[in-house]
Motif scaffolding. Structure first.
Motif, mmCIF file in Angstrom:
data_model
loop_
_atom_site.group_PDB
_atom_site.id
_atom_site.type_symbol
_atom_site.label_atom_id
_atom_site.label_comp_id
_atom_site.label_asym_id
_atom_site.label_seq_id
_atom_site.Cartn_x
_atom_site.Cartn_y
_atom_site.Cartn_z
ATOM 1 N N GLU A 1 0.848 -1.192 0.000
ATOM 2 C CA GLU A 1 0.000 0.000 0.000
ATOM 3 C C GLU A 1 0.890 1.250 0.000
ATOM 4 O O GLU A 1 1.998 1.244 0.546
ATOM 5 C CB GLU A 1 -0.892 0.001 1.241
ATOM 6 C CG GLU A 1 -2.040 0.978 1.190
ATOM 7 C CD GLU A 1 -3.124 0.586 0.205
ATOM 8 O OE1 GLU A 1 -3.765 1.506 -0.334
ATOM 9 O OE2 GLU A 1 -3.330 -0.617 -0.034
ATOM 10 N N TRP B 1 -7.316 -3.134 9.016
ATOM 11 C CA TRP B 1 -7.176 -2.629 7.654
ATOM 12 C C TRP B 1 -8.408 -2.960 6.806
ATOM 13 O O TRP B 1 -8.816 -2.179 5.947
ATOM 14 C CB TRP B 1 -5.910 -3.183 7.010
ATOM 15 C CG TRP B 1 -5.733 -2.724 5.595
ATOM 16 C CD1 TRP B 1 -5.844 -3.468 4.453
ATOM 17 C CD2 TRP B 1 -5.435 -1.387 5.156
ATOM 18 N NE1 TRP B 1 -5.630 -2.686 3.350
ATOM 19 C CE2 TRP B 1 -5.372 -1.400 3.747
ATOM 20 C CE3 TRP B 1 -5.213 -0.178 5.830
ATOM 21 C CZ2 TRP B 1 -5.108 -0.258 2.992
ATOM 22 C CZ3 TRP B 1 -4.946 0.962 5.080
ATOM 23 C CH2 TRP B 1 -4.897 0.913 3.685
ATOM 24 N N THR C 1 -10.426 -0.073 4.751
ATOM 25 C CA THR C 1 -10.743 -0.029 3.323
ATOM 26 C C THR C 1 -12.240 0.127 3.092
ATOM 27 O O THR C 1 -12.649 0.778 2.124
ATOM 28 C CB THR C 1 -10.228 -1.279 2.595
ATOM 29 O OG1 THR C 1 -10.779 -2.456 3.208
ATOM 30 C CG2 THR C 1 -8.705 -1.348 2.647
ATOM 31 N N ARG D 1 -12.736 3.788 3.551
ATOM 32 C CA ARG D 1 -12.157 4.569 2.459
ATOM 33 C C ARG D 1 -12.923 4.394 1.150
ATOM 34 O O ARG D 1 -13.119 5.366 0.398
ATOM 35 C CB ARG D 1 -10.699 4.145 2.256
ATOM 36 C CG ARG D 1 -9.950 4.903 1.172
ATOM 37 C CD ARG D 1 -8.595 4.253 0.899
ATOM 38 N NE ARG D 1 -8.750 2.903 0.335
ATOM 39 C CZ ARG D 1 -7.743 2.070 0.111
ATOM 40 N NH1 ARG D 1 -6.501 2.437 0.416
ATOM 41 N NH2 ARG D 1 -7.951 0.868 -0.390
ATOM 42 N N ASP D 2 -13.400 3.168 0.873
ATOM 43 C CA ASP D 2 -13.857 2.841 -0.475
ATOM 44 C C ASP D 2 -15.358 2.613 -0.627
ATOM 45 O O ASP D 2 -15.886 2.801 -1.729
ATOM 46 C CB ASP D 2 -13.133 1.579 -0.973
ATOM 47 C CG ASP D 2 -11.620 1.740 -1.003
ATOM 48 O OD1 ASP D 2 -11.152 2.886 -1.131
ATOM 49 O OD2 ASP D 2 -10.911 0.722 -0.889
#
Length: 501
Positions: free
Chosen positions: A45, A242, A246, A249-250
């Motif tokens: 990443e 994580w 994500t 974030r997504d």
């Protein structure tokens, strides 16, 4: 929900999430980035801070922790007398303690993690109260104890006093040279680490873009947890965090778990004005979740001004508290059902860490627990009406006492099992829920100036206590009440004081 999702758009939450992951200095009052997500990012990443990808630096520290924890756990690293170090005392306070303790408690009874821990012990010394020192050192021997001192600056008053006390405990038994074998540090101030007597090779660093209450995925939490449970289990915890990062974030907002929880919490606390939230895990292993989220939430969003410094005309944040079910049901649920409206987060687990079924019982022990999990949320939502009570034959005199209004908000979160991975998901979910709430409120969720004044005044009181103990004389420099109480306190001499060194 449509209105709340529109509010998220108006508040530019998507842009603020982008800024966070891009390493922009969204903590404006301290001119810092907010990059705790980088602490659990995979090696491939790219997360930048001031133009540099910080992920390789993170994995360099993780690798150092892996090597060191493997040496201690295997017995390759031994104490001053040649014995393996099987017990760890982690000294830290606030974010250096609450998050790691939450994760430790959650993994303590998880079968794979418990097997990895074996007979090792991990204890957390946080309170400067000497009673806490006594409790944490009770039954331990210096020759088999490793001490982890957690302080970014190596100047935190409570932490360093506790560290000096435990250092004296080690020196009085093993000599001064033993400090380098029995004490390590999580800090960025190598000069003070070295002056303390700790080998600076055994200092594990982190960065200014890691806030204290968001630091459990840094060396602050990873080092003691890896020493106890092995690096592989801690890696799974980081992977779970994580995974939720994500999602945050997504995922589109109508499918984004942290965003939806942040919107709901803002609706309850600010729009409806409900001043509290109960965090209610129906899982004993999550008993330290609520104390950790208390700090993450209340230190983040308990602000009186906007990020621009303007007074806020609406309520911000909420009082977070909690207790595992079913304990809480026999403590404060009376108020939740029939007193003040307290929005609740119910957290359940499908598969128990330790399933038990007694022959002849209608359900297993875990099923019994989870029946309460489902029932409580249902009871808060639906309540019980006067008509239902009368149909059941309840007397008129008791009807008012047995009526439940219902329409009391709650969120239910159901985990497949409590493993290192899902513990990481849960941690990240709450961290980002708090961030979303702060983004919408327009506050800086990543500073904590409100804790400073008491610390500054404590320094003044400390000087006064020292002066009064050595020179005598009345205290007069504080408000009337404090003067009176200090003078009364100083009348008595401390007795039965235990001295190390």
């Amino acid at each position: 929900m449509s209105l709340l999702l529109n509010l998220a758009k108006e508040a530019e939450v998507e842009e603020k999430i982008r800024q966070m992951f891009a390493g922009e200095h969204i903590n404006q009052t301290e001119n810092r980035a907010v990059l705790h997500v980088a602490l659990r990012a995979p090696k491939d990443e790219v997360i930048t801070f001031d133009g540099k990808n910080v992920v390789p630096d993170v994995h360099q520290v993780l690798e150092k922790i892996k090597v060191f924890s493997d040496k201690v756990r295997s017995g390759e690293w031994v104490g001053a007398t040649g014995k393996p170090l099987t017990d760890v005392v982690c000294i830290g306070i606030g974010g250096s303690f609450l998050g790691p303790l939450f994760v430790h408690t959650a993994l303590q009874t998880e079968p794979k993690s418990a097997e990895a821990a074996g007979n090792r012990q991990l204890r957390f010394l946080s309170n400067v109260d000497p009673v806490d020192i006594s409790l944490n050192l009770d039954g331990l021997q210096p020759e088999t104890t490793l001490v982890v001192v957690v302080s970014k600056t190596f100047t935190t008053a409570e932490t360093m006093l506790n560290a000096r006390t435990v250092r004296s405990w080690i020196i009085s038994s093993l000599g001064e040279s033993a400090v380098a074998k029995h004490m390590v540090a999580v800090s960025t101030n190598l000069k003070l680490v070295g002056e303390f007597g700790i080998n600076t090779d055994n200092a594990f660093g982190f960065w200014d873009w890691v806030g204290g209450r968001y630091s459990v995925c840094s060396a602050v939490g990873v080092l003691p947890l890896a020493l106890q449970y092995g690096f592989e289990n801690v890696s799974q915890f980081l992977q779970g965090a994580w995974d939720m990062d994500t999602c945050f974030r997504d995922a589109p907002f109508d499918e984004n778990i942290p965003v939806l929880l942040g919107l709901i919490t803002t609706w309850n606390a600010t729009f409806l004005g409900f001043s509290s939230r109960a965090i209610l895990p129906y899982c004993q292993a999550l008993s330290k979740l609520a104390p950790h989220i208390q700090q993450v939430s209340m230190e983040s969003n308990g602000k009186g001004v906007t990020i621009e410094g303007l007074p806020i005309p609406y309520p911000t944040g909420q009082i977070d508290f909690g207790e595992p079910g079913t304990n809480g049901q026999h403590s404060f649920y009376q108020l939740i059902h029939q007193g003040r409206v307290v929005p609740c987060d119910f957290i359940g687990v499908i598969k128990s860490q330790h399933p038990v079924y007694l022959k002849g019982e209608m359900v297993s022990n875990h099923d019994e627990l989870m029946c309460n999990f489902f029932a409580q949320a249902d009871a808060l939502a639906n309540g019980k009406t006067r008509e239902e009570l009368l149909t059941e034959g309840v007397s008129e005199a008791l009807v008012p006492h047995k009526t439940f209004t219902g329409n009391r908000p709650s969120s239910s979160i159901l985990l497949p099992a409590l493993t290192p991975y899902t513990v990481g998901q849960l941690l990240s979910m709450y961290e980002h829920q708090v961030a979303v709430q702060g983004f919408i409120l327009g506050v800086n969720s990543f500073d904590q100036w409100g804790v400073e004044l008491g610390k500054v005044l404590a320094l003044k009181v400390r000087k006064q206590v020292s002066k009064s103990r050595t020179e005598g004389g009345k205290v007069t420099d504080f408000n009337y009440s404090t003067n009176y109480l200090l003078n009364r306190y100083l009348q008595e001499k401390e007795e039965n004081t235990e001295t190390f060194g």
